[in-house]
Scaffold this motif. Structure first.
Motif, short mmCIF file in Angstrom:
data_model
loop_
_atom_site.label_atom_id
_atom_site.label_comp_id
_atom_site.label_asym_id
_atom_site.label_seq_id
_atom_site.Cartn_x
_atom_site.Cartn_y
_atom_site.Cartn_z
N SER A 2 0.61 -0.95 -0.38
CA SER A 2 0.10 0.04 0.44
C SER A 2 1.00 1.44 -0.10
O SER A 2 1.96 1.02 0.28
CB SER A 2 -1.09 -0.32 1.16
N GLU A 3 -0.10 2.27 -0.42
CA GLU A 3 1.15 3.73 -0.58
C GLU A 3 0.14 4.22 0.80
O GLU A 3 -0.61 4.41 1.25
CB GLU A 3 0.80 4.25 -1.96
N CYS A 4 1.62 5.33 1.05
CA CYS A 4 1.04 5.83 2.36
C CYS A 4 0.99 7.63 1.50
O CYS A 4 1.42 8.01 0.39
CB CYS A 4 2.52 6.19 3.26
N PHE A 5 -0.49 8.13 2.03
CA PHE A 5 -0.59 9.07 2.50
C PHE A 5 -0.72 10.64 3.63
O PHE A 5 -0.71 9.93 4.88
CB PHE A 5 -2.20 9.62 1.86
N LYS A 6 0.91 11.27 3.43
CA LYS A 6 1.52 11.48 4.37
C LYS A 6 0.26 13.22 4.77
O LYS A 6 0.60 14.29 3.45
CB LYS A 6 2.74 12.62 4.24
N PHE A 7 -0.50 14.00 5.80
CA PHE A 7 -0.65 14.71 5.60
C PHE A 7 -0.13 15.93 6.29
O PHE A 7 0.64 15.75 6.70
CB PHE A 7 -1.87 14.80 6.74
N PRO A 8 -0.47 17.08 5.86
CA PRO A 8 0.30 18.37 5.95
C PRO A 8 0.28 18.62 8.11
O PRO A 8 -0.89 17.85 8.59
CB PRO A 8 -0.03 20.03 5.54
N ALA A 9 1.46 19.78 8.37
CA ALA A 9 1.27 19.72 9.29
C ALA A 9 -0.07 20.33 9.85
O ALA A 9 -0.68 20.85 11.23
CB ALA A 9 2.49 20.43 9.67
N GLU A 10 -0.53 21.53 8.93
CA GLU A 10 -1.92 21.89 10.21
C GLU A 10 -2.81 21.46 8.67
O GLU A 10 -3.39 20.86 7.47
CB GLU A 10 -1.39 23.47 9.13
N LEU A 11 -4.20 21.58 9.55
CA LEU A 11 -5.76 20.92 8.44
C LEU A 11 -6.68 21.47 9.63
O LEU A 11 -7.75 21.15 10.49
CB LEU A 11 -5.60 19.33 9.29
N THR A 12 -6.66 22.86 8.85
CA THR A 12 -7.63 23.79 9.13
C THR A 12 -8.23 24.12 8.24
O THR A 12 -8.26 23.73 6.68
CB THR A 12 -7.27 24.70 10.01
N ILE A 13 -9.54 25.02 7.91
CA ILE A 13 -10.37 24.58 7.43
C ILE A 13 -9.92 25.93 6.22
O ILE A 13 -10.31 25.62 5.28
CB ILE A 13 -11.69 26.32 7.84
N TYR A 14 -8.66 26.43 6.47
CA TYR A 14 -7.69 27.21 5.02
C TYR A 14 -6.54 26.04 4.07
O TYR A 14 -6.71 25.99 3.18
CB TYR A 14 -7.03 27.88 5.47
N GLU A 15 -6.97 24.32 4.86
CA GLU A 15 -6.37 23.35 4.40
C GLU A 15 -6.72 22.30 3.78
O GLU A 15 -7.03 21.39 1.92
CB GLU A 15 -4.87 22.70 5.08
N VAL A 16 -8.48 22.14 4.53
CA VAL A 16 -9.02 21.14 4.07
C VAL A 16 -9.18 21.11 2.95
O VAL A 16 -9.30 19.92 1.77
CB VAL A 16 -10.36 21.02 5.50
N GLN A 17 -9.62 21.79 2.32
CA GLN A 17 -10.35 21.74 1.23
C GLN A 17 -9.09 20.97 -0.11
O GLN A 17 -9.11 20.80 -1.10
CB GLN A 17 -10.77 23.18 -0.27
N ASP A 18 -7.80 21.91 -0.16
CA ASP A 18 -7.31 21.15 -0.69
C ASP A 18 -6.80 19.80 -0.79
O ASP A 18 -5.98 19.54 -1.72
CB ASP A 18 -5.77 21.92 -1.02
N VAL A 19 -6.26 19.61 0.71
CA VAL A 19 -6.11 17.78 0.81
C VAL A 19 -7.09 17.27 0.64
O VAL A 19 -7.07 15.82 0.36
CB VAL A 19 -6.45 18.01 2.66
N HIS A 20 -8.58 17.84 0.86
CA HIS A 20 -9.42 16.40 0.37
C HIS A 20 -9.46 16.42 -1.35
O HIS A 20 -9.51 15.65 -1.72
CB HIS A 20 -10.49 17.35 0.79
N ILE A 21 -8.71 17.14 -1.83
CA ILE A 21 -8.71 16.74 -3.51
C ILE A 21 -7.47 15.75 -4.20
O ILE A 21 -7.24 15.05 -4.21
CB ILE A 21 -8.37 17.89 -4.53
N GLU A 22 -7.15 16.45 -2.71
CA GLU A 22 -5.49 15.47 -3.40
C GLU A 22 -5.81 14.31 -2.62
O GLU A 22 -5.33 13.10 -2.93
CB GLU A 22 -4.33 15.83 -2.16
N LEU A 23 -6.68 13.63 -1.82
CA LEU A 23 -6.86 12.41 -1.13
C LEU A 23 -7.67 11.72 -2.02
O LEU A 23 -7.31 10.50 -2.47
CB LEU A 23 -7.36 12.89 0.55
N SER A 24 -8.48 12.70 -2.38
CA SER A 24 -9.68 11.98 -3.92
C SER A 24 -8.53 11.30 -4.59
O SER A 24 -9.29 10.52 -5.21
CB SER A 24 -10.74 13.02 -4.17
N ALA A 25 -7.83 12.25 -4.79
CA ALA A 25 -7.20 11.54 -6.25
C ALA A 25 -6.27 10.49 -5.59
O ALA A 25 -5.74 9.29 -6.66
CB ALA A 25 -5.76 12.74 -6.93
#
Length: 93
Positions: A2-25
């Protein structure tokens, strides 16, 4: 393997949309994944919602999470809110 997805240090309303897009891909076409949230140092309710969505999404789409590593902060916040990311027992279904 399996591959690993590493989350950023900040997971707030300002980053969530970009992280969601990356996660979906990242999740596209995967059968097994590893999720590393060990570096999350800043978190708000949007980050908690994204984390809960991710685990639920994997359950409903059949993506197996081989490893889920949480930061102390995320663990504490999830505990405070009584949010479990563990798989439900058969008796809870």
């Amino acid at each position: 393997m399996s591959e690993c997805f590493k989350f950023p240090a900040e997971l707030t309303i300002y980053e969530v949309q970009d992280v969601h897009i990356e996660l979906s891909a990242f999740l596209e076409g995967k059968q097994t994944v590893e999720l590393d949230l060990s570096q999350v140092e800043e978190l708000d309710s949007a980050g908690i919602q994204l984390t809960a969505w991710l685990v639920n999404h994997c359950r409903t789409t059949g993506v197996q999470i081989n490893a889920l590593t949480l930061s102390d902060l995320l663990t504490a916040r999830l505990t405070l809110l009584n949010v479990s990311l563990a798989a439900p027992n058969k008796s809870e279904l």
